[in-house]
Design a protein around this motif. Structure first.
Motif, PDB file in Angstrom:
ATOM      1  N   PRO A   2      -1.969   5.651 -78.240  1.00  0.00           N
ATOM      2  CA  PRO A   2      -2.124   7.047 -78.701  1.00  0.00           C
ATOM      3  C   PRO A   2      -3.437   7.684 -78.232  1.00  0.00           C
ATOM      4  O   PRO A   2      -3.454   8.857 -77.842  1.00  0.00           O
ATOM      5  CB  PRO A   2      -2.091   6.929 -80.233  1.00  0.00           C
ATOM      6  N   ASN A   3      -4.535   6.932 -78.233  1.00  0.00           N
ATOM      7  CA  ASN A   3      -5.801   7.479 -77.710  1.00  0.00           C
ATOM      8  C   ASN A   3      -5.634   7.895 -76.252  1.00  0.00           C
ATOM      9  O   ASN A   3      -6.127   8.942 -75.822  1.00  0.00           O
ATOM     10  CB  ASN A   3      -6.919   6.428 -77.758  1.00  0.00           C
ATOM     11  N   MET A   4      -4.960   7.057 -75.493  1.00  0.00           N
ATOM     12  CA  MET A   4      -4.806   7.333 -74.055  1.00  0.00           C
ATOM     13  C   MET A   4      -3.895   8.536 -73.804  1.00  0.00           C
ATOM     14  O   MET A   4      -4.073   9.249 -72.821  1.00  0.00           O
ATOM     15  CB  MET A   4      -4.299   6.090 -73.320  1.00  0.00           C
ATOM     16  N   ILE A   5      -2.928   8.756 -74.690  1.00  0.00           N
ATOM     17  CA  ILE A   5      -2.064   9.942 -74.538  1.00  0.00           C
ATOM     18  C   ILE A   5      -2.930  11.203 -74.672  1.00  0.00           C
ATOM     19  O   ILE A   5      -2.852  12.123 -73.855  1.00  0.00           O
ATOM     20  CB  ILE A   5      -0.928   9.950 -75.596  1.00  0.00           C
ATOM     21  N   GLU A   6      -3.798  11.212 -75.694  1.00  0.00           N
ATOM     22  CA  GLU A   6      -4.685  12.371 -75.889  1.00  0.00           C
ATOM     23  C   GLU A   6      -5.650  12.548 -74.722  1.00  0.00           C
ATOM     24  O   GLU A   6      -5.883  13.654 -74.252  1.00  0.00           O
ATOM     25  CB  GLU A   6      -5.496  12.191 -77.177  1.00  0.00           C
ATOM     26  N   LEU A   7      -6.206  11.423 -74.262  1.00  0.00           N
ATOM     27  CA  LEU A   7      -7.151  11.482 -73.141  1.00  0.00           C
ATOM     28  C   LEU A   7      -6.463  11.999 -71.879  1.00  0.00           C
ATOM     29  O   LEU A   7      -7.052  12.753 -71.100  1.00  0.00           O
ATOM     30  CB  LEU A   7      -7.755  10.095 -72.883  1.00  0.00           C
ATOM     31  N   ALA A   8      -5.206  11.603 -71.690  1.00  0.00           N
ATOM     32  CA  ALA A   8      -4.466  12.052 -70.495  1.00  0.00           C
ATOM     33  C   ALA A   8      -4.284  13.565 -70.530  1.00  0.00           C
ATOM     34  O   ALA A   8      -4.436  14.245 -69.508  1.00  0.00           O
ATOM     35  CB  ALA A   8      -3.117  11.343 -70.414  1.00  0.00           C
ATOM     36  N   GLU A   9      -3.982  14.097 -71.723  1.00  0.00           N
ATOM     37  CA  GLU A   9      -3.820  15.556 -71.849  1.00  0.00           C
ATOM     38  C   GLU A   9      -5.125  16.268 -71.467  1.00  0.00           C
ATOM     39  O   GLU A   9      -5.107  17.310 -70.825  1.00  0.00           O
ATOM     40  CB  GLU A   9      -3.411  15.948 -73.277  1.00  0.00           C
ATOM     41  N   GLU A  10      -6.247  15.653 -71.866  1.00  0.00           N
ATOM     42  CA  GLU A  10      -7.546  16.263 -71.581  1.00  0.00           C
ATOM     43  C   GLU A  10      -7.929  16.120 -70.093  1.00  0.00           C
ATOM     44  O   GLU A  10      -8.302  17.086 -69.439  1.00  0.00           O
ATOM     45  CB  GLU A  10      -8.608  15.590 -72.464  1.00  0.00           C
ATOM     46  N   LEU A  11      -7.795  14.924 -69.572  1.00  0.00           N
ATOM     47  CA  LEU A  11      -8.308  14.649 -68.215  1.00  0.00           C
ATOM     48  C   LEU A  11      -7.399  15.167 -67.095  1.00  0.00           C
ATOM     49  O   LEU A  11      -7.825  15.276 -65.951  1.00  0.00           O
ATOM     50  CB  LEU A  11      -8.544  13.144 -68.020  1.00  0.00           C
ATOM     51  N   LYS A  12      -6.154  15.449 -67.460  1.00  0.00           N
ATOM     52  CA  LYS A  12      -5.175  15.932 -66.487  1.00  0.00           C
ATOM     53  C   LYS A  12      -5.664  17.127 -65.680  1.00  0.00           C
ATOM     54  O   LYS A  12      -5.368  17.266 -64.499  1.00  0.00           O
ATOM     55  CB  LYS A  12      -3.931  16.372 -67.261  1.00  0.00           C
ATOM     56  N   SER A  13      -6.414  17.995 -66.357  1.00  0.00           N
ATOM     57  CA  SER A  13      -6.840  19.231 -65.689  1.00  0.00           C
ATOM     58  C   SER A  13      -8.178  19.048 -64.951  1.00  0.00           C
ATOM     59  O   SER A  13      -8.676  19.980 -64.340  1.00  0.00           O
ATOM     60  CB  SER A  13      -6.978  20.339 -66.735  1.00  0.00           C
ATOM     61  N   TYR A  14      -8.763  17.870 -65.030  1.00  0.00           N
ATOM     62  CA  TYR A  14     -10.047  17.638 -64.359  1.00  0.00           C
ATOM     63  C   TYR A  14      -9.866  17.572 -62.839  1.00  0.00           C
ATOM     64  O   TYR A  14      -8.881  17.007 -62.354  1.00  0.00           O
ATOM     65  CB  TYR A  14     -10.645  16.290 -64.797  1.00  0.00           C
ATOM     66  N   PRO A  15     -10.828  18.099 -62.079  1.00  0.00           N
ATOM     67  CA  PRO A  15     -10.752  17.906 -60.626  1.00  0.00           C
ATOM     68  C   PRO A  15     -10.978  16.431 -60.278  1.00  0.00           C
ATOM     69  O   PRO A  15     -11.630  15.708 -61.042  1.00  0.00           O
ATOM     70  CB  PRO A  15     -11.884  18.769 -60.085  1.00  0.00           C
ATOM     71  N   GLU A  16     -10.423  16.022 -59.145  1.00  0.00           N
ATOM     72  CA  GLU A  16     -10.516  14.624 -58.702  1.00  0.00           C
ATOM     73  C   GLU A  16     -11.952  14.095 -58.722  1.00  0.00           C
ATOM     74  O   GLU A  16     -12.208  12.963 -59.087  1.00  0.00           O
ATOM     75  CB  GLU A  16      -9.951  14.529 -57.285  1.00  0.00           C
ATOM     76  N   ARG A  17     -12.856  14.953 -58.317  1.00  0.00           N
ATOM     77  CA  ARG A  17     -14.269  14.580 -58.248  1.00  0.00           C
ATOM     78  C   ARG A  17     -14.776  14.083 -59.599  1.00  0.00           C
ATOM     79  O   ARG A  17     -15.478  13.083 -59.700  1.00  0.00           O
ATOM     80  CB  ARG A  17     -15.054  15.823 -57.782  1.00  0.00           C
ATOM     81  N   ASP A  18     -14.395  14.787 -60.685  1.00  0.00           N
ATOM     82  CA  ASP A  18     -14.854  14.406 -62.031  1.00  0.00           C
ATOM     83  C   ASP A  18     -14.234  13.094 -62.487  1.00  0.00           C
ATOM     84  O   ASP A  18     -14.875  12.288 -63.152  1.00  0.00           O
ATOM     85  CB  ASP A  18     -14.533  15.512 -63.040  1.00  0.00           C
ATOM     86  N   LEU A  19     -12.960  12.901 -62.105  1.00  0.00           N
ATOM     87  CA  LEU A  19     -12.298  11.636 -62.476  1.00  0.00           C
ATOM     88  C   LEU A  19     -12.981  10.468 -61.761  1.00  0.00           C
ATOM     89  O   LEU A  19     -13.214   9.406 -62.336  1.00  0.00           O
ATOM     90  CB  LEU A  19     -10.808  11.676 -62.103  1.00  0.00           C
ATOM     91  N   LYS A  20     -13.317  10.699 -60.491  1.00  0.00           N
ATOM     92  CA  LYS A  20     -14.007   9.651 -59.710  1.00  0.00           C
ATOM     93  C   LYS A  20     -15.365   9.335 -60.307  1.00  0.00           C
ATOM     94  O   LYS A  20     -15.817   8.195 -60.277  1.00  0.00           O
ATOM     95  CB  LYS A  20     -14.149  10.085 -58.246  1.00  0.00           C
ATOM     96  N   GLU A  21     -16.001  10.369 -60.830  1.00  0.00           N
ATOM     97  CA  GLU A  21     -17.315  10.155 -61.426  1.00  0.00           C
ATOM     98  C   GLU A  21     -17.220   9.299 -62.694  1.00  0.00           C
ATOM     99  O   GLU A  21     -18.053   8.423 -62.929  1.00  0.00           O
ATOM    100  CB  GLU A  21     -17.969  11.504 -61.738  1.00  0.00           C
ATOM    101  N   ILE A  22     -16.178   9.543 -63.489  1.00  0.00           N
ATOM    102  CA  ILE A  22     -15.964   8.715 -64.695  1.00  0.00           C
ATOM    103  C   ILE A  22     -15.863   7.252 -64.264  1.00  0.00           C
ATOM    104  O   ILE A  22     -16.472   6.362 -64.856  1.00  0.00           O
ATOM    105  CB  ILE A  22     -14.670   9.146 -65.444  1.00  0.00           C
ATOM    106  N   LEU A  23     -15.122   7.014 -63.183  1.00  0.00           N
ATOM    107  CA  LEU A  23     -14.921   5.630 -62.714  1.00  0.00           C
ATOM    108  C   LEU A  23     -16.197   5.031 -62.140  1.00  0.00           C
ATOM    109  O   LEU A  23     -16.489   3.852 -62.357  1.00  0.00           O
ATOM    110  CB  LEU A  23     -13.819   5.583 -61.662  1.00  0.00           C
TER     111      LEU A  23
END
Ligand code: ATP
Ligand code: MG
Length: 253
Positions: free
Chosen positions: A202-223
């Motif tokens: 359930p946490n990951m479902i919420e996080l997916a809704e949030e991160l879905k709209s992030y640009p690739e660059r921001d997702l890469k930065e999280i990683l």
């Protein structure tokens, strides 16, 4: 669960235990799945049955990695199908990831029942088992040529250490949800979520809704800011601290 009052301090734990028992009765969960669940319960009990910071950080990184992947797959076994069939379907939709049946204790009937359970919750799931992962003896080697075989990232809640290693040898990134940070699986995975899967998904479902709209660059930065070794050692230290606190409490009582 009508016999257990909602106020019971172990209500949720008993509810999920009942789901595992029901899974075994329905032929979805292997008898061995009860033992795996019990080992998880022990760690969860010590950790206070809540999502700690280290787990949330791993869940966030896991979602970022799944969203960045070209062919992300979620592996489903008998415990997952018994505990959170609805949520795992929702997560696959939120991440645009494929679901695939993959079990350690193989039987054609159980594969069919897991598939039917997921479909009853509106999900689509692969169960072809028409390809083989080299180097593995267990039934976990049997995968779908449209799923895990060609996946770049695999989310495997409750994985066994052997296959985790093989998946990585096959060039795949592995995310695991495992309450035991000492297991080989936990230590082998690229991202280890030390949390109960009934909270992590359930946490990951919420996080997916949030991160879905992030640009690739921001997702890469999280990683790139994520360090699995640090997360693993934080979870082990937290177990130690929980035990120390409990020992102190016992002395005061
Ligand atoms: P290995 O060293 O091969 O990884 P293992 O301890 O992981 O061994 P398994 O048979 O894979 O052994 O056990 C299943 C794992 O799943 C256990 O580590 C247990 O803590 C974990 N587990 C069981 N139920 C849950 C759950 N609901 N949520 C998260 N983790 C769970
Ligand atoms: Mg394991």
């Amino acid at each position: 669960m009508s016999h257990v009052p909602k106020e019971h301090p172990r209500y949720l734990s008993l509810l999920y235990r009942e789901r595992i028992a029901e899974g075994v009765r329905k032929g979805i969960t292997a008898v061995e799945g009860i033992a795996a669940h019990g080992r998880g319960e022990t760690f969860d009990y010590i950790l206070g049955e809540k999502t700690h910071d280290f787990a949330f950080e791993a869940e966030r990184a896991a979602v970022a990695l799944m969203l960045l992947s070209k062919h992300p797959v979620i592996s489903v076994n008998g415990n997952v199908a018994a505990l959170i069939p609805e949520e795992i379907v929702k997560l696959s939709e939120a991440l645009n990831a494929i679901l695939e049946v993959n079990i350690f204790h193989f039987s054609e009937e159980r594969v069919r029942k897991i598939k039917e359970e997921i479909e009853a919750h509106g999900g689509r799931i692969l169960a072809d088992m028409d390809a083989t992962l080299e180097g593995l003896k267990s039934a976990r080697r049997l995968v779908s040529s449209k799923g895990i075989f060609i996946a770049d990232t695999v989310l495997v809640p409750l994985e066994d250490g052997d296959r985790c290693e093989i998946l990585r040898m096959n060039g795949k990134k592995v995310i695991t949800i495992d309450l035991n940070p000492l297991s080989r699986t936990s230590r082998m995975a690229d991202i280890t979520i030390v949390d109960n899967l009934v909270r992590a998904v359930p946490n990951m479902i919420e996080l997916a809704e949030e991160l879905k709209s992030y640009p690739e660059r921001d997702l890469k930065e999280i990683l790139s800011n994520y360090d699995n070794k640090k997360i693993l050692s934080a979870s082990i230290e937290r177990i130690r601290d929980c035990l120390t606190e409990m020992a102190e409490k016992v002395k005061e009582e």
